[in-house]
Design an enzyme around this catalytic site. Structure first.
Site, short mmCIF file in Angstrom:
data_model
loop_
_atom_site.label_atom_id
_atom_site.label_comp_id
_atom_site.label_asym_id
_atom_site.label_seq_id
_atom_site.Cartn_x
_atom_site.Cartn_y
_atom_site.Cartn_z
N LYS A 40 69.54 86.85 49.27
CA LYS A 40 68.25 86.99 49.96
C LYS A 40 67.11 86.69 48.99
CE LYS A 40 65.53 90.42 52.45
NZ LYS A 40 65.50 91.75 53.05
N GLU A 50 73.88 89.12 39.17
CA GLU A 50 75.29 88.74 39.33
C GLU A 50 75.41 87.38 40.01
OE1 GLU A 50 73.91 91.61 40.14
OE2 GLU A 50 75.24 93.30 39.73
N GLY A 55 69.61 93.20 53.55
CA GLY A 55 70.85 92.59 53.03
C GLY A 55 72.09 93.11 53.74
N ARG A 56 72.17 94.42 53.92
CA ARG A 56 73.38 95.01 54.51
C ARG A 56 73.44 94.81 56.02
NH1 ARG A 56 69.92 98.45 52.14
NH2 ARG A 56 68.94 100.12 53.35
N GLU A 103 74.07 102.77 51.48
CA GLU A 103 72.80 102.22 50.98
C GLU A 103 71.69 102.54 51.99
OE1 GLU A 103 71.91 97.84 50.15
OE2 GLU A 103 72.54 98.47 48.17
N HIS A 117 100.47 107.02 53.75
CA HIS A 117 101.41 107.27 52.65
C HIS A 117 100.68 107.44 51.34
CE1 HIS A 117 104.80 106.42 55.29
NE2 HIS A 117 103.93 105.62 55.89
N LYS A 165 69.52 98.46 37.38
CA LYS A 165 69.26 97.03 37.14
C LYS A 165 68.31 96.86 35.97
CE LYS A 165 69.52 95.39 41.96
NZ LYS A 165 68.76 94.78 43.06
O1 F6P Z 1 71.35 95.82 44.71
C1 F6P Z 1 71.36 96.04 46.07
C2 F6P Z 1 70.98 94.83 46.85
O2 F6P Z 1 69.62 94.63 46.82
C3 F6P Z 1 71.50 94.91 48.27
O3 F6P Z 1 70.68 95.62 49.10
C4 F6P Z 1 71.68 93.49 48.63
O4 F6P Z 1 72.52 93.34 49.73
C5 F6P Z 1 72.27 92.95 47.35
O5 F6P Z 1 71.59 93.66 46.32
C6 F6P Z 1 72.16 91.48 47.14
O6 F6P Z 1 70.84 91.03 47.13
P1 F6P Z 1 70.51 89.50 47.27
O7 F6P Z 1 71.02 89.02 48.59
O8 F6P Z 1 69.01 89.41 47.18
O9 F6P Z 1 71.17 88.76 46.15
#
Ligand code: F6P
Length: 545
Positions: free
Chosen positions: A213, A219, A274-275, A360, A391, A511
Site C-alpha cells: 500500500k 521487508e 491493509g488487512r 491488528e 491431535h 519499526k
Molecule cells: O506493519 C503493519 C502494516 O502496516 C499492515 O497494516 C499492512 O498490512 C502491512 O504493514 C503492509 O503494509 P504495506 O502494504 O504498506 O507494505
C-alpha cells in the site's frame, strides 16, 4: 442512538453493560447440558442463516436473556449508526482521518459510495477491469517476458495485508487455480523466504507483483530490490523490469522511483486498510490464479454479506451475533483467546489471515476519545485446520483450565471426493462440538468400568462454547462470504469497545527502533540502549564476524 451520544457514555456505564454484569453472575455456572435438556428446540432455535451461511450458536453459554441484553448492548453502543457511517464513507478511522470503505471494493457497478464528494465505485471498477485485462494477457500467454517466453511463475512480494490475504485466498481457491502456473508468496525479510521461493524458477518465465500500500515497507522493499537484482542478473538488461515487475500500491511516486512504469501499476486508495485489501488490486495474484470470473464471484460473495450486515435486523445478523458472542466471552468470562478451526485443508492459512484482521484491528488499549479502556478488548486469535489440531492442542481446549471459545467451520460438499474422507472429516466437526459442550461426567466414566483412581483424569467437564459455521461448498463466492462475515464481526466488536479498529499505531515503535539498530549493525554500535539490548547487539556482531 447517534455515534456521539453512544460515545459520550463509557461502555461500562451503559445500562445493558451493567445488566450483563448482573446477568453473568446468575448464569455463568449454568451448564450447556442443562440448557439443552430444558429446551429441546435450542439446537434449531439458536441458529441463524443468511446467504448460504448457517450459524449454529446454540452451544454457547447463553440464554434468551443473554441474547436480549447483548442485542441491547449493540443498540446502546450505537452500532447501527457506526455501521451506516462506514457504508456512507464517513471518516470513521479517526486517528488517520480516513474513510473505511472496503465495502466499496465489492460494490457492483452502478452503486454509489461517496468519499470527499466523489463517487468511488467507478474507479474501483476501472481498476478491476485493468486487472482483468492484464490477467487475461498473462493467463493466455499473450504477455511475454523479456526474452519472449510466456509467464509461468507469479511471485507476490508483500507483507501483512499485502501478503496474508493473497496467500490465504490462493490456498483456499487452489482447486480453481491454474495448475500449470506456479504461485509463490514472499513476505519475510529473512532472505531464506526469497531464496527458497525462487531457487527452482526460471527468471525468463517469472513475474513479480510488488504489493505494498505504502511502497515503503522495509521487508517488501528489501525483497523487491533483491528480486530486481535476481531478475536482472539472469536477464541481463534493465529493460526486463517492464516485463517482469508490476506494482500494486497507492503510492505512484515510490513505484516510479523503484523503476516500475505506472502503466504497470494497479492502484487502490487510502480508504482501504491493509488487512481489508485482499479484494482490492492486492488480490491481483488471486485473479491471476483463478481468473477474472472467479474473482468476480469472490467479490459477489463479499457483497452479499455486506448487504446482509447493513440491512438484516441485529437478532438475525450473522456478523453482529458473532461479534456480540465474542464480546460476551472476552469481557464477562475473561476468555483470552478464540480458536478458529476450519475443517477444510484449503483453509489452512485462514487462521493466520484472521490473526491480522482481528488482532491488528481490535488490539487497542484506548477508546476513540483516547481514554484508557477499563475492560478487555480484542482477544487472541489462533487455530489450525481440523482434524490436525485434534491431535495437538485440543487436549487443552477439552480439559485445560482455560476457557477457549471455538469457531468450527465446515462444508457439506468436498472438492475432492475420496472414499469416505469427507464424512470422516465432518463427523469430527460434529463430535468435537458435542464433546466440548456436553463432556463426560464422572458417572459416565465410572459406568464404562474405569477404575476409581483414573476417573478424574477421564472426566470431561464440557461447557466449552462453540460456533459451528456450515456452508455448502468452498467456492470463490463462499470464501468472500466467510471473510466478510469475520470482517464485520470485527467491526461489531470494535464498535462495542468504542475503539478505532482501523488504525495500527502499535506496529510503529518496533519499526523505528529496528531502523536505528540496522545502522548499528552495519556501523559502530551506539551503546545507547538498555543493558540487555546493548549486550545482544554486541554478541550478535561478534558471532556474525
Ligand atoms: O506493519 C503493519 C502494516 O502496516 C499492515 O497494516 C499492512 O498490512 C502491512 O504493514 C503492509 O503494509 P504495506 O502494504 O504498506 O507494505
Amino acid at each position: 442512538m447517534s455515534i456521539d451520544t453512544a460515545l459520550t457514555t463509557p461502555l461500562t456505564k451503559l445500562a445493558a453493560w451493567k445488566a450483563l454484569e448482573d446477568h453473568f453472575k446468575k448464569i455463568s455456572k449454568q451448564h450447556l447440558r442443562d440448557l439443552f435438556a430444558n429446551d429441546p428446540d435450542r439446537g434449531t432455535r439458536l441458529t441463524a442463516e443468511a446467504e448460504g451461511i448457517y450459524l449454529d450458536y446454540s452451544k454457547h453459554r447463553i440464554t434468551d436473556e443473554t441474547l436480549k441484553l447483548l442485542l441491547q448492548l449493540a443498540e446502546e453502543s450505537g452500532l447501527k449508526a457506526r455501521l451506516d457511517a462506514m457504508f456512507s464513507g464517513e471518516k470513521i478511522n479517526i486517528t488517520e482521518k480516513r474513510a473505511v470503505l472496503h465495502v466499496a471494493l465489492r460494490a457492483p457497478k452502478g452503486e454509489k459510495i461517496v468519499v470527499d464528494g466523489e463517487d468511488v465505485v467507478p474507479a474501483v471498477h476501472e481498476v478491476l477491469d485493468r486487472m482483468a485485462a492484464f490477467s487475461e494477457r498473462i493467463r493466455s500467454g499473450e504477455w511475454k517476458g523479456h526474452t519472449g517466453k510466456p509467464i509461468k511463475n507469479v511471485i507476490n512480494i508483500g507483507i501483512g495485508g499485502s501478503d496474508l490475504g493473497p496467500v490465504m485466498a490462493y490456498e483456499a481457491l487452489r482447486h480453481y487455480s491454474r495448475r500449470d502456473m506456479t504461485f509463490r508468496f514472499v513476505s519475510n525479510v529473512d532472505g531464506t523466504d526469497f531464496a527458497e521461493a525462487t531457487h527452482d524458477l526460471d527468471a525468463e518465465e517469472t513475474l513479480f507483483i510488488i504489493s505494498s500500500k505504502t511502497f515503503t515497507t522495509l521487508e517488501t522493499m528489501t525483497n523487491a530490490h533483491t528480486a530486481r537484482d535476481w531478475a536482472l542478473k539472469k536477464l541481463g538488461d534493465a529493460k526486463a523490469v517492464a516485463k517482469h515487475f508490476v506494482a500494486v500500491s497507492t503510492n505512484a511516486e515510490e513505484v516510479t522511483k523503484f523503476g516500475i512504469d505506472t502503466a504497470n501499476m494497479f492502484g487502490f486508495w487510502d480508504w482501504v486498510g491493509g488487512r481489508y485489501s485482499m479484494d482490492s488490486a492486492i488480490g491481483l495474484s488471486t485473479m491471476l490464479a483463478v481468473g477474472p470470473d472467479n474473482f468476480k464471484k469472490l467479490l459477489a460473495g463479499f457483497h452479499s454479506i455486506d448487504e446482509h450486515f447493513r440491512t438484516a435486523p441485529f437478532e438475525k445478523n450473522l456478523p453482529v451475533l458473532m461479534g456480540l458472542l465474542s464480546v460476551w466471552y472476552n469481557d464477562f468470562f475473561d476468555a483470552q483467546t478464540v480458536a478458529v478451526l476450519p475443517y477444510d485443508q484449503y483453509l489452512k492459512r485462514f487462521p493466520a489471515y484472521l490473526q491480522q484482521l482481528t488482532m491488528e484491528s481490535n488490539g487497542k488499549h484506548v477508546t476513540l476519545s483516547g481514554e484508557h479502556v477499563t475492560y478487555e478488548t480484542g482477544p487472541i486469535f489462533w487455530g489450525e485446520p481440523g482434524t490436525n489440531g485434534q491431535h495437538s492442542f485440543y487436549q487443552l481446549i477439552h480439559q485445560g483450565t482455560k476457557l477457549i471459545p471455538c469457531d468450527f467451520i465446515g462444508f457439506a460438499k468436498t472438492l475432492n471426493p475420496l472414499g469416505n474422507h469427507h464424512d470422516l472429516l465432518m463427523a469430527n466437526v460434529f463430535a468435537q462440538t458435542e464433546a466440548l459442550a456436553f463432556g463426560k461426567t464422572a458417572e459416565e466414566v465410572k459406568a464404562e468400568g474405569t477404575p476409581d483412581w483414573l476417573v478424574p483424569h477421564r472426566v470431561f467437564e464440557g461447557n466449552r462454547p462453540t460456533n459451528t459455521i456450515l456452508m455448502e461448498e468452498l467456492t470463490p463466492e463462499a470464501l468472500g462470504k466467510l471473510v466478510a462475515l469475520y470482517e464485520h464481526s470485527v467491526f461489531t466488536q470494535g464498535a462495542i469497545w468504542q475503539i478505532d479498529s482501523f488504525d495500527q499505531w502499535g506496529v510503529e515503535l518496533g519499526k523505528v527502533l529496528a531502523k536505528r539498530i540496522i545502522g548499528e549493525l552495519e556501523g559502530p554500535a551506539s551503546g545507547k540502549h538498555d543493558s540487555s539490548t546493548n549486550t545482544l547487539i554486541a554478541r550478535y556482531k561478534k558471532q556474525r564476524g
